[in-house]
Design a protein around this motif. Structure first.
Motif, PDB file in Angstrom:
ATOM      1  N   THR A  11       0.831  -1.205   0.000  1.00 41.50           N
ATOM      2  CA  THR A  11       0.000   0.000   0.000  1.00 41.50           C
ATOM      3  C   THR A  11       0.862   1.250   0.000  1.00 41.50           C
ATOM      4  N   PHE A  12       1.917   1.250   0.826  1.00 41.93           N
ATOM      5  CA  PHE A  12       2.831   2.389   0.863  1.00 41.93           C
ATOM      6  C   PHE A  12       3.500   2.565  -0.500  1.00 41.93           C
ATOM      7  N   GLY A  13       3.927   1.451  -1.106  1.00 44.51           N
ATOM      8  CA  GLY A  13       4.575   1.515  -2.411  1.00 44.51           C
ATOM      9  C   GLY A  13       3.654   2.047  -3.492  1.00 44.51           C
ATOM     10  N   CYS A  14       2.409   1.569  -3.524  1.00 40.14           N
ATOM     11  CA  CYS A  14       1.444   2.068  -4.504  1.00 40.14           C
ATOM     12  C   CYS A  14       1.161   3.553  -4.275  1.00 40.14           C
ATOM     13  N   GLY A  15       1.146   3.961  -2.988  1.00 37.98           N
ATOM     14  CA  GLY A  15       0.972   5.379  -2.679  1.00 37.98           C
ATOM     15  C   GLY A  15       2.111   6.211  -3.229  1.00 37.98           C
ATOM     16  N   LEU A  16       3.333   5.700  -3.132  1.00 38.01           N
ATOM     17  CA  LEU A  16       4.492   6.409  -3.689  1.00 38.01           C
ATOM     18  C   LEU A  16       4.385   6.529  -5.208  1.00 38.01           C
ATOM     19  N   ILE A  17       3.972   5.436  -5.846  1.00 40.16           N
ATOM     20  CA  ILE A  17       3.830   5.451  -7.306  1.00 40.16           C
ATOM     21  C   ILE A  17       2.845   6.532  -7.729  1.00 40.16           C
ATOM     22  N   ILE A  18       1.700   6.581  -7.055  1.00 36.39           N
ATOM     23  CA  ILE A  18       0.678   7.574  -7.384  1.00 36.39           C
ATOM     24  C   ILE A  18       1.179   8.987  -7.078  1.00 36.39           C
ATOM     25  N   SER A  19       1.873   9.143  -5.940  1.00 38.59           N
ATOM     26  CA  SER A  19       2.345  10.463  -5.527  1.00 38.59           C
ATOM     27  C   SER A  19       3.316  11.074  -6.521  1.00 38.59           C
ATOM     28  N   PHE A  20       4.141  10.229  -7.149  1.00 39.01           N
ATOM     29  CA  PHE A  20       5.149  10.727  -8.083  1.00 39.01           C
ATOM     30  C   PHE A  20       4.707  10.627  -9.536  1.00 39.01           C
ATOM     31  N   SER A  21       3.433  10.326  -9.753  1.00 39.30           N
ATOM     32  CA  SER A  21       2.909  10.225 -11.112  1.00 39.30           C
ATOM     33  C   SER A  21       2.285  11.546 -11.533  1.00 39.30           C
ATOM     34  N   ASP A  22       2.177  11.725 -12.819  1.00 43.00           N
ATOM     35  CA  ASP A  22       1.510  12.904 -13.368  1.00 43.00           C
ATOM     36  C   ASP A  22       0.015  12.606 -13.411  1.00 43.00           C
ATOM     37  N   THR A  23      -0.644  12.805 -12.282  1.00 42.71           N
ATOM     38  CA  THR A  23      -2.053  12.446 -12.149  1.00 42.71           C
ATOM     39  C   THR A  23      -2.750  13.383 -11.179  1.00 42.71           C
ATOM     40  N   THR A  24      -4.062  13.462 -11.280  1.00 42.43           N
ATOM     41  CA  THR A  24      -4.849  14.279 -10.357  1.00 42.43           C
ATOM     42  C   THR A  24      -5.133  13.538  -9.055  1.00 42.43           C
ATOM     43  N   TRP A  25      -4.650  12.296  -8.941  1.00 44.34           N
ATOM     44  CA  TRP A  25      -4.851  11.497  -7.735  1.00 44.34           C
ATOM     45  C   TRP A  25      -3.658  11.598  -6.778  1.00 44.34           C
ATOM     46  N   HIS A  67      -2.820  13.493  -4.315  1.00 44.68           N
ATOM     47  CA  HIS A  67      -3.108  13.638  -2.883  1.00 44.68           C
ATOM     48  C   HIS A  67      -3.628  12.341  -2.277  1.00 44.68           C
ATOM     49  N   PHE A  68      -4.286  11.533  -3.076  1.00 45.53           N
ATOM     50  CA  PHE A  68      -4.720  10.235  -2.556  1.00 45.53           C
ATOM     51  C   PHE A  68      -3.507   9.325  -2.364  1.00 45.53           C
ATOM     52  N   GLY A  69      -2.491   9.507  -3.186  1.00 40.55           N
ATOM     53  CA  GLY A  69      -1.239   8.780  -2.991  1.00 40.55           C
ATOM     54  C   GLY A  69      -0.587   9.162  -1.672  1.00 40.55           C
ATOM     55  N   TRP A  70      -0.618  10.459  -1.348  1.00 41.53           N
ATOM     56  CA  TRP A  70      -0.100  10.904  -0.042  1.00 41.53           C
ATOM     57  C   TRP A  70      -0.876  10.220   1.082  1.00 41.53           C
ATOM     58  N   TYR A  71      -2.180  10.163   0.907  1.00 42.43           N
ATOM     59  CA  TYR A  71      -3.035   9.548   1.922  1.00 42.43           C
ATOM     60  C   TYR A  71      -2.686   8.077   2.111  1.00 42.43           C
ATOM     61  N   MET A  72      -2.501   7.348   1.016  1.00 38.67           N
ATOM     62  CA  MET A  72      -2.163   5.930   1.103  1.00 38.67           C
ATOM     63  C   MET A  72      -0.857   5.720   1.862  1.00 38.67           C
ATOM     64  N   LYS A  88     -10.766  19.215  -5.441  1.00 41.56           N
ATOM     65  CA  LYS A  88      -9.594  18.397  -5.139  1.00 41.56           C
ATOM     66  C   LYS A  88      -8.297  19.019  -5.672  1.00 41.56           C
ATOM     67  N   TYR A  89      -8.375  20.228  -6.230  1.00 46.05           N
ATOM     68  CA  TYR A  89      -7.179  20.886  -6.755  1.00 46.05           C
ATOM     69  C   TYR A  89      -6.670  21.989  -5.837  1.00 46.05           C
ATOM     70  N   LEU A  90      -7.159  22.011  -4.598  1.00 42.10           N
ATOM     71  CA  LEU A  90      -6.709  23.028  -3.634  1.00 42.10           C
ATOM     72  C   LEU A  90      -5.405  22.549  -2.996  1.00 42.10           C
ATOM     73  N   ASN A  91      -4.306  22.726  -3.723  1.00 42.40           N
ATOM     74  CA  ASN A  91      -3.019  22.169  -3.291  1.00 42.40           C
ATOM     75  C   ASN A  91      -2.569  22.697  -1.933  1.00 42.40           C
ATOM     76  N   TRP A  92      -2.836  23.972  -1.659  1.00 42.01           N
ATOM     77  CA  TRP A  92      -2.393  24.545  -0.392  1.00 42.01           C
ATOM     78  C   TRP A  92      -3.127  23.889   0.781  1.00 42.01           C
ATOM     79  N   VAL A  93      -4.401  23.532   0.567  1.00 46.98           N
ATOM     80  CA  VAL A  93      -5.159  22.841   1.616  1.00 46.98           C
ATOM     81  C   VAL A  93      -4.562  21.462   1.868  1.00 46.98           C
ATOM     82  N   SER A  94      -4.254  20.755   0.793  1.00 39.28           N
ATOM     83  CA  SER A  94      -3.649  19.427   0.934  1.00 39.28           C
ATOM     84  C   SER A  94      -2.289  19.499   1.614  1.00 39.28           C
TER      85      SER A  94
END
Length: 291
Positions: A84-98, A100-105, A162-168
């Protein structure tokens, strides 16, 4: 603090977590034969799903071969959290709108794994599968699922929310600070820390008032409180921010009152005096009243 040698279950959990974390190698290997981007689509397209499922199945088979019984149960949980941590890292470093969910994972999986590992270090006698806190309570599970549903629904219906980066980023800071404070509390308390409120005083049980306990009577709860709310701020989940705040506040108010009954019974005037000088650290929670 426990002895310098980590117990078997702790060592197994580290190896298994790292083994699960190896899932990050899948997109890395792909880049060696293609472009340099970590593509989020790789997790959602059929080839990526197959590759990850095969990888996880191979790891689980390996764990089944080398571990048996209770140790395997530790290994498979730690491995799941590593994946789960690894998949979160993959999402966090991907060019995607998800992202912040990667950070959460990453935040969620690291919290649960570190609860087990730190317990293995400071109080191995109380170590059990429950130390992962994966089965904390039905309410805890429902709260987590609710946050996933809210994030997904709002992302599909109100994507700009979900694009409020400063909130995230504020949420990420809350998560990191909350996590740090909780683990600092656990390490400071050492063998006095337990995930279950104790009704009987152990011979080794002492009143800890130093370190972070000099500022808050219940620093582990303060850390967990702000960590939980921070996860929802990170996801920009307005409904769950309110829900988590109310539910967490009520839970810790009752928990602190229950715990302080035992602490007063254990330490009498010493704890009453400590209670007078040091706040709980949680808003509008003063703890049990003492006449």
């Amino acid at each position: 603090m426990a002895g310098s040698k980590l117990v078997l279950e702790g060592r197994v959990s580290i190896k298994s977590f790292v083994l699960g974390l190896s899932v990050v190698l899948i997109p890395l290997i792909r880049t060696w034969f293609g472009h340099l981007d970590w593509v989020f689509d790789y997790l959602t397209e059929t080839p990526g799903k197959i590759a990850i499922c095969v990888h996880i199945a191979a790891i689980n088979g390996f764990l089944l071969v080398i571990y048996r019984g209770p140790v395997y149960k530790v290994a498979v949980r730690a491995c799941f959290l590593g994946v789960t941590f690894g998949c979160g890292l993959i999402i966090s470093f991907s060019d995607t709108t998800w992202t912040h969910f990667g950070w959460y994972m990453c935040s969620l999986s690291f919290f649960h794994y570190s609860e087990y590992l730190v317990t293995a270090v400071i109080n191995p006698r109380s170590l059990s599968l429950d130390s992962f806190l994966l089965n904390h309570s039905l309410e805890y599970t429902l709260a987590a699922v609710s946050s996933w549903l809210e994030f997904t629904v709002e992302k599909l219906t109100v994507p700009e929310l979900k694009y409020l980066n400063w909130v995230s980023l504020v949420g990420l800071v809350m998560v990191l600070c909350g996590e740090g404070l909780r683990k600092a509390a656990m390490l400071t308390a050492g063998s006095n820390f337990n995930h279950i409120v104790q009704n009987e005083k152990a011979q080794s049980h002492v009143l800890v008032t130093s370190g972070v306990y000099a500022y808050f009577r219940h620093p582990s709860y303060v850390g967990w409180f702000y960590w939980s709310i921070g996860t929802q701020v990170m996801l920009c989940n307005p409904i769950c921010i309110v829900g988590y705040t109310i539910a967490s506040w009520r839970f810790f108010r009752e928990r602190i009152e229950e715990e302080e009954l035992s602490l007063i019974h254990f330490f009498a005037e010493d704890y009453v005096e400590y209670k007078r000088k040091v706040p709980t650290g949680l808003p509008f929670i003063s703890g049990i009243r003492v006449n």
